[in-house]
Design a protein around this motif. Sequence first.
Motif, mmCIF file in Angstrom:
data_model
loop_
_atom_site.group_PDB
_atom_site.id
_atom_site.type_symbol
_atom_site.label_atom_id
_atom_site.label_comp_id
_atom_site.label_asym_id
_atom_site.label_seq_id
_atom_site.Cartn_x
_atom_site.Cartn_y
_atom_site.Cartn_z
ATOM 1 N N THR A 71 0.842 -1.181 0.000
ATOM 2 C CA THR A 71 0.000 0.000 0.000
ATOM 3 C C THR A 71 0.888 1.246 0.000
ATOM 4 O O THR A 71 1.982 1.232 0.582
ATOM 5 C CB THR A 71 -0.927 0.033 1.233
ATOM 6 O OG1 THR A 71 -1.711 1.247 1.195
ATOM 7 C CG2 THR A 71 -0.146 0.004 2.528
ATOM 8 N N HIS B 260 -0.511 4.240 0.942
ATOM 9 C CA HIS B 260 -1.261 5.215 1.737
ATOM 10 C C HIS B 260 -0.614 5.353 3.113
ATOM 11 O O HIS B 260 -0.640 4.423 3.925
ATOM 12 C CB HIS B 260 -2.705 4.738 1.875
ATOM 13 C CG HIS B 260 -3.667 5.835 2.187
ATOM 14 N ND1 HIS B 260 -3.874 6.907 1.342
ATOM 15 C CD2 HIS B 260 -4.484 6.030 3.250
ATOM 16 C CE1 HIS B 260 -4.785 7.705 1.862
ATOM 17 N NE2 HIS B 260 -5.166 7.198 3.025
ATOM 18 N N GLU C 241 0.348 9.604 -0.729
ATOM 19 C CA GLU C 241 0.312 8.362 -1.498
ATOM 20 C C GLU C 241 1.699 8.148 -2.103
ATOM 21 O O GLU C 241 2.115 8.888 -2.996
ATOM 22 C CB GLU C 241 -0.742 8.436 -2.601
ATOM 23 C CG GLU C 241 -2.171 8.442 -2.099
ATOM 24 C CD GLU C 241 -2.611 7.102 -1.520
ATOM 25 O OE1 GLU C 241 -1.978 6.067 -1.852
ATOM 26 O OE2 GLU C 241 -3.584 7.084 -0.743
ATOM 27 N N ASN D 25 -2.570 2.413 7.794
ATOM 28 C CA ASN D 25 -3.830 1.997 8.417
ATOM 29 C C ASN D 25 -4.765 1.264 7.452
ATOM 30 O O ASN D 25 -5.942 1.099 7.770
ATOM 31 C CB ASN D 25 -4.601 3.212 8.947
ATOM 32 C CG ASN D 25 -3.910 3.931 10.073
ATOM 33 O OD1 ASN D 25 -2.972 4.679 9.822
ATOM 34 N ND2 ASN D 25 -4.357 3.743 11.290
ATOM 35 N N THR D 26 -4.295 0.837 6.303
ATOM 36 C CA THR D 26 -5.174 0.228 5.303
ATOM 37 C C THR D 26 -5.481 -1.216 5.693
ATOM 38 O O THR D 26 -4.598 -2.078 5.664
ATOM 39 C CB THR D 26 -4.529 0.283 3.915
ATOM 40 O OG1 THR D 26 -4.206 1.649 3.597
ATOM 41 C CG2 THR D 26 -5.477 -0.265 2.858
ATOM 42 N N THR D 27 -6.722 -1.494 6.030
ATOM 43 C CA THR D 27 -7.120 -2.794 6.555
ATOM 44 C C THR D 27 -6.696 -3.942 5.643
ATOM 45 O O THR D 27 -6.982 -3.942 4.448
ATOM 46 C CB THR D 27 -8.648 -2.843 6.753
ATOM 47 O OG1 THR D 27 -9.024 -1.800 7.652
ATOM 48 C CG2 THR D 27 -9.093 -4.180 7.325
ATOM 49 N N ALA E 145 -3.874 -4.775 4.409
ATOM 50 C CA ALA E 145 -2.885 -4.504 3.367
ATOM 51 C C ALA E 145 -1.493 -4.985 3.755
ATOM 52 O O ALA E 145 -1.108 -4.967 4.929
ATOM 53 C CB ALA E 145 -2.836 -3.009 3.064
ATOM 54 N N TYR F 155 2.409 -3.943 3.518
ATOM 55 C CA TYR F 155 3.073 -2.647 3.411
ATOM 56 C C TYR F 155 4.580 -2.830 3.480
ATOM 57 O O TYR F 155 5.097 -3.740 4.123
ATOM 58 C CB TYR F 155 2.589 -1.673 4.497
ATOM 59 C CG TYR F 155 2.994 -2.050 5.907
ATOM 60 C CD1 TYR F 155 4.167 -1.565 6.479
ATOM 61 C CD2 TYR F 155 2.197 -2.902 6.669
ATOM 62 C CE1 TYR F 155 4.540 -1.920 7.766
ATOM 63 C CE2 TYR F 155 2.556 -3.260 7.961
ATOM 64 C CZ TYR F 155 3.734 -2.765 8.505
ATOM 65 O OH TYR F 155 4.099 -3.114 9.776
#
Length: 253
Positions: free
Chosen positions: A161, A163, A192, A234-236, A238, A240
């Motif tokens: 991700t 984000h 991003e 914090n991307t559920t 994901a 990273y």
Amino acid sequence: MNKAITYSMGAFVAICAFVPAISGCIPRPPGGGGAGAGAGAGTNLDSPDAKLCPADGVLDDGEDNNNQLAVSKGRGGYWYTFADKGGSTVTPQAGALGGTFSMSPGGANGSQSSARMNGKLGGSGTIFAGMGFNFVDPKAPFDVSQYKGISFWAKRGENSTGHVRIKLPDANTDPEGKVCTECFNDFGMDIELTTTWTQYVVLFSAAQQQAGWGQPRPDGIESAKMFGIQWQVNTTGADYDIYVDDIQFTGCP
């Protein structure tokens, strides 16, 4: 010198939804200049507020290959990682689990090393993972009001991700400031990342809290009492893989 840092998010129960990108976070691609593109478009990267500070304004370039900041002007804190207790993972292992932060090979602009965190975020609940540093050790509020913001280079791995939220804990939002009753909604910005090393400038005057939670909610960041800088995902669910390098203050007097 390498030192293990234990960092706890405490009773972090608020919703961690990201807000849209905020003007003032200025991406500058390699070789770029002039006005920023994307978030913060139209902001002049050659303005005094965005201008890089001299060598004593460098926070860390990773080249000493340890987990301590560049020791300068009273600064000398340490890097750490953190993650929720609901299933998210982070490497380097968090100090609370016995880990010690270490730099990774490869960096921006041909440098030898950079700060890196990687892992997988949990699938439900309040999820987060991140890395960061305190300005001083032991952790305490530190005056950075002589500066206007920070610059850093960052990228993501191929399957990561992109984000990321930049968080700037201060005396009003960090529980060690003994002010907040709903803590951890630090002033900051969302970006991003791409797979290409890119320079970002985050101005303190443009940093904001997330909407809908946190107490107190002051008008702006208290740069005379800041604790440090964090990069959080914090991307559920994901994967990273986030790299950061060449962190430096901007807008010197």
